[in-house]
Design a protein around this motif. Structure first.
Motif, PDB file in Angstrom:
ATOM      1  N   LEU A 185       0.811  -1.215   0.000  1.00 14.91           N
ATOM      2  CA  LEU A 185       0.000   0.000   0.000  1.00 14.91           C
ATOM      3  C   LEU A 185       0.846   1.267   0.000  1.00 14.91           C
ATOM      4  O   LEU A 185       0.372   2.332  -0.402  1.00 14.91           O
ATOM      5  CB  LEU A 185      -0.936   0.002   1.211  1.00 14.91           C
ATOM      6  CG  LEU A 185      -2.018  -1.077   1.224  1.00 14.91           C
ATOM      7  CD1 LEU A 185      -2.892  -0.947   2.466  1.00 14.91           C
ATOM      8  CD2 LEU A 185      -2.878  -1.003  -0.031  1.00 14.91           C
ATOM      9  N   TYR A 186       2.100   1.163   0.459  1.00 12.65           N
ATOM     10  CA  TYR A 186       3.027   2.288   0.444  1.00 12.65           C
ATOM     11  C   TYR A 186       4.285   1.848  -0.303  1.00 12.65           C
ATOM     12  O   TYR A 186       5.340   1.632   0.292  1.00 12.65           O
ATOM     13  CB  TYR A 186       3.367   2.726   1.875  1.00 12.65           C
ATOM     14  CG  TYR A 186       2.185   3.259   2.638  1.00 12.65           C
ATOM     15  CD1 TYR A 186       1.881   4.619   2.622  1.00 12.65           C
ATOM     16  CD2 TYR A 186       1.344   2.410   3.355  1.00 12.65           C
ATOM     17  CE1 TYR A 186       0.779   5.119   3.317  1.00 12.65           C
ATOM     18  CE2 TYR A 186       0.236   2.901   4.046  1.00 12.65           C
ATOM     19  CZ  TYR A 186      -0.027   4.256   4.018  1.00 12.65           C
ATOM     20  OH  TYR A 186      -1.119   4.750   4.705  1.00 12.65           O
ATOM     21  N   THR A 230      -3.131   1.253  -3.863  1.00 16.34           N
ATOM     22  CA  THR A 230      -2.212   1.795  -2.857  1.00 16.34           C
ATOM     23  C   THR A 230      -3.017   2.603  -1.841  1.00 16.34           C
ATOM     24  O   THR A 230      -4.236   2.774  -1.976  1.00 16.34           O
ATOM     25  CB  THR A 230      -1.143   2.711  -3.489  1.00 16.34           C
ATOM     26  OG1 THR A 230      -1.787   3.889  -3.993  1.00 16.34           O
ATOM     27  CG2 THR A 230      -0.383   2.005  -4.602  1.00 16.34           C
TER      28      THR A 230
END
Length: 298
Positions: A134-135, A201
């Motif tokens: 997600l990051y 994301t």
């Protein structure tokens, strides 16, 4: 795509009472141990919804369990009585509201953090493992830009545009900022599936929650003409529909809870735009049907 600078505006979001972080190892005090931590959140709250979607995308039900709170807090000051013991154990003579979201430490019985962006990042970085990134590496500045755009250019601008008793010129400027932001997002998403990468994301979580708030909360205080202009961004709202069909998004969409929370907190008058729904969120929420999670009382 750039974030348009905005005039200073006091947000109604309370400052986080606790901002601890989960570190890499035991030297940090709080470190990643499966089952040690617990989330306490309401998906009727935008910050709680962001964390719930993040938690679901990462598949952390057993690694970091979640307790879902009622949509409407039961304390006069806007807090939850079930969270009061955690707050009092974490700060001597704590006198503020016991609000969610909360990340608590089961070993100490205290709060680690009430700051949603930190909680989301720590869930992804300390517990995400090889799950969805997600990051992703190198994307932090892009994600932060989307966070600012969603917070200032969408949610705060929409709130000012529909402010009861606000000066017409101020409301018009805020509506212009909102429409400018939505236009930039619509052009950016034309031909794209996700916001900044080829997979979901944290930027998508931020934008989706901002769009949910725009259509289910802020729309209630705008006139019908403004809502029609907001709806006239086909790529943006098609993107919102696609994400809503994903179980991690639509499965946590508590439409009834959002409405009850809004009416419990809001002092403004309903405007004509309240009757102009942009999306049928429940219809796009797949098997979740917009029902949201069941309240889990500790």
């Amino acid at each position: 795509m750039t974030v348009t600078p905005l005039a200073a505006h006091a947000s109604d979001r309370p400052a986080p009472a606790f901002r601890g972080r989960i570190g890499r190892d035991a030297r940090s005090g709080h470190y990643a141990v499966p089952g040690r931590y617990r989330l306490h959140l309401s998906t009727a709250c935008p910050d709680g919804l962001r964390i719930a979607v993040t938690h679901a995308l990462l598949g952390l039900d057993t690694v970091c369990p979640a307790t879902f709170l009622p949509a409407v807090p039961d304390c006069p000051e806007g807090g939850h009585s079930v969270l009061r013991p955690l707050y009092e154990a974490s700060a001597h003579r704590y006198a503020g509201p016991a609000v969610g979201p909360v990340l608590s430490d089961g070993w100490s019985g205290r709060i680690v953090s009430t700051h949603a962006p930190d909680i989301m990042r720590d869930l992804a970085r300390r517990f995400g493992g090889d799950r969805l990134s997600l990051y992703p590496c190198g994307a932090e500045s892009e994600i932060e830009a989307v966070e600012r755009m969603c917070g200032e250019g969408v949610e705060e601008a929409a709130q000012r545009a529909g402010s009861a008793g606000g000066e017409p010129v101020v409301c018009d400027i805020a509506l212009g900022t909102l429409l400018e932001t939505l236009g930039a997002l619509d052009r950016w998403l034309d031909g794209r599936t996700y916001m900044i990468r080829d997979e979901i994301t944290a930027a998508d979580v931020e934008l989706w929650v901002a769009l949910v708030q725009l259509d289910t909360v802020h729309r209630n205080h705008l006139d019908a003409a403004a809502v029609q202009r907001i709806a006239d961004h086909p790529a943006l709202w098609a993107y919102a529909r696609r994400l809503t069909a994903h179980p991690a998004f639509g499965g946590h969409l508590d439409l009834d809870g959002i409405e009850r929370r809004h009416h419990a907190r809001c002092q403004g008058l309903e405007a004509a735009g309240a009757a102009v729904q942009i999306l049928d969120w429940a219809a796009h929420a797949g098997d979740g049907k917009g029902a949201g999670p069941q309240v889990d009382r500790p």
